[in-house]
Design an enzyme around this catalytic site. Structure first.
Site, PDB file in Angstrom:
ATOM      1  N   HIS A  13      35.867  14.146  58.024  1.00 19.21           N
ATOM      2  CA  HIS A  13      35.537  14.701  56.649  1.00 19.21           C
ATOM      3  C   HIS A  13      34.501  13.785  56.166  1.00 19.21           C
ATOM      4  O   HIS A  13      34.332  12.781  56.520  1.00 19.21           O
ATOM      5  CB  HIS A  13      36.731  14.661  55.602  1.00 19.21           C
ATOM      6  CG  HIS A  13      38.081  15.188  56.225  1.00 19.21           C
ATOM      7  ND1 HIS A  13      39.259  14.772  55.963  1.00 19.21           N
ATOM      8  CD2 HIS A  13      38.163  16.745  56.335  1.00 19.21           C
ATOM      9  CE1 HIS A  13      40.094  15.601  56.553  1.00 19.21           C
ATOM     10  NE2 HIS A  13      39.663  16.945  56.636  1.00 19.21           N
ATOM     11  N   ASP A  30      35.592  10.647  55.031  1.00 18.08           N
ATOM     12  CA  ASP A  30      35.940   9.759  56.257  1.00 18.08           C
ATOM     13  C   ASP A  30      34.850   8.712  56.587  1.00 18.08           C
ATOM     14  O   ASP A  30      34.886   7.611  56.825  1.00 18.08           O
ATOM     15  CB  ASP A  30      36.621  10.419  57.496  1.00 18.08           C
ATOM     16  CG  ASP A  30      37.827  11.230  57.074  1.00 18.08           C
ATOM     17  OD1 ASP A  30      38.618  10.715  56.258  1.00 18.08           O
ATOM     18  OD2 ASP A  30      37.899  12.248  57.622  1.00 18.08           O
TER      19      ASP A  30
HETATM   20  C1  GLO Z   1      44.439  21.702  57.122  1.00 19.64           C
HETATM   21  C2  GLO Z   1      43.538  21.996  58.349  1.00 19.64           C
HETATM   22  C3  GLO Z   1      42.841  20.648  57.930  1.00 19.64           C
HETATM   23  C4  GLO Z   1      41.225  20.771  58.538  1.00 19.64           C
HETATM   24  C5  GLO Z   1      40.383  19.431  58.397  1.00 19.64           C
HETATM   25  C6  GLO Z   1      38.981  19.854  58.862  1.00 19.64           C
HETATM   26  O1  GLO Z   1      45.344  22.741  57.438  1.00 19.64           O
HETATM   27  O2  GLO Z   1      43.869  22.247  59.771  1.00 19.64           O
HETATM   28  O3  GLO Z   1      43.364  19.695  58.786  1.00 19.64           O
HETATM   29  O4  GLO Z   1      41.333  21.129  59.896  1.00 19.64           O
HETATM   30  O5  GLO Z   1      40.540  19.221  57.016  1.00 19.64           O
HETATM   31  O6  GLO Z   1      38.347  20.468  58.024  1.00 19.64           O
END
Ligand code: GLO
Ligand code: MG
Length: 345
Positions: free
Chosen positions: A50, A53
């Site tokens: 993210h 992150d």
């Molecule tokens: C939630 C999503 C989340 C995304 C992550 C990347 O249900 O799967 O984990 O994959 O935030 O954008």
């Protein structure tokens, strides 16, 4: 298994404190450097990000500070022989995004979402990756009358176009999910994601990410969702995990619920040379019952399940399968698959 050709990733959020909507954290926070070490030790190649992150407190950091921090993360990755798979703008935690980001009814919130996503693109560039994942978390409603769905669709398209325009090297993958945190989301399936991409100003730069659990929550088969995107060369990432029926998004270890469903995902990826197209990502949660020192086994299990299923896929007697398909003896074909999955006695 030697020489399989695949590269694997997970995100820092996949090593987590174990809070759920009904209870607090049960494990201490693990530092990013320690997560990176785990990633490497478990045999993964890349980290998913993210925006925050990579750059914590992103909303209050100066533009120079942001690039500086991102650069330090890139250095850490390089020092460990790792790379960043993608950067996703986190558009679901800030108070501005309480009613959605790109589709919020509040113009100030929509502006925030675009500006925040541009920052995510800048961070990606600094990390050396041009892939942006859009998980459209709050782009939906709690009650259907709250937003105009036609307008919302146009707003999503406009956001995608603005980002494509902002960074000419950016590639966007849309990660659809039918619900949670919203009651109903506007882009629930790969079909929706790809149609949006095809309508965009530069369709060759918009693809899709299939998450197994999200497809299951939409009542669809993850392998078929992957195949649809593969047919148009638009599957650029996956989030492998598993899901026990229609309930909250569980993010269980890959193959933990339905081994055959997992097998078919590996099969379609391998039949379509996915190793040349993208990284095999996981999006899995550790059970809340795991103590901190044992809370990475969900990652190990998922990776090993993928590799074991890959062995099964590659050992299938294709000539025999073709013969059975031609003879339309699907019961025998069924047994061939089940027998392979059960392994040797
Ligand atoms: C939630 C999503 C989340 C995304 C992550 C990347 O249900 O799967 O984990 O994959 O935030 O954008
Ligand atoms: Mg995901």
């Amino acid at each position: 298994m030697e020489k399989h050709g695949y590269r694997f990733s997970f995100g820092p959020w996949n090593i987590h404190e174990g809070a759920d909507p009904f209870g607090p954290t049960v494990r201490p926070t693990v530092a990013f450097a320690a997560k990176l070490a785990t990633l490497k030790n478990l045999g993964f190649d890349a980290m998913q990000f993210h925006d925050d992150d990579a750059v914590p407190n992103l909303d209050s950091v100066s533009p120079e500070g942001m690039l500086h921090q991102a650069n330090a993360v890139r250095q850490m990755l390089e020092d460990n022989g790792l790379f960043a798979e993608f950067v996703a703008p986190r558009l679901w935690e800030h108070p501005m995004t309480i009613d959605g980001a790109f589709t919020s009814n509040d113009p100030a919130a929509r502006t925030y979402a675009i500006e925040r996503s541009k920052k995510a693109a800048d961070i990606g560039r600094e990390l050396g990756c041009n892939l942006m994942v859009l998980w459209l978390a709050r782009e939906g409603t709690y009650i259907r009358e709250a937003k105009d769905a036609v307008l919302a669709t146009h707003r999503l398209l406009e956001a995608v176009n603005t980002l494509l325009d902002y960074d000419p090297e950016l590639r966007i993958v849309i990660e659809p999910k039918p619900n949670e945190p919203m009651d109903l989301a506007y882009i629930p399936t790969i079909g929706h994601a790809l149609s949006l991409g095809m309508q965009s100003s530069d369709p060759v730069r918009v693809g899709a990410l299939v998450e197994s659990a999200h497809a299951i929550l939409a009542g669809l088969d993850p392998a078929d969702e992957m195949s649809f995107a593969l047919a148009f060369d638009r599957l650029w990432s996956v989030h492998l995990n598993d899901q026990n029926g229609l309930k909250f998004d569980q993010d269980k270890a890959f193959g933990a619920v339905d081994l055959r469903r997992a097998f078919n995902q590996v099969r379609v990826l391998d039949e379509n040379s996915f190793w040349e197209k993208g990284v095999v990502g996981l999006d899995v949660k550790a059970m809340r019952t795991q103590p901190a020192e044992l809370a990475t086994k969900h990652l190990r299990n998922s990776l090993h399940t993928f590799l074991r299923l890959l062995e099964v896929v590659r050992s299938l007697d294709r000539a025999k399968m073709d013969e059975l398909i031609m003879a339309r003896d699907y019961e025998e074909l069924d047994w061939l698959v089940v027998d392979a999955l059960l392994g040797t006695r």
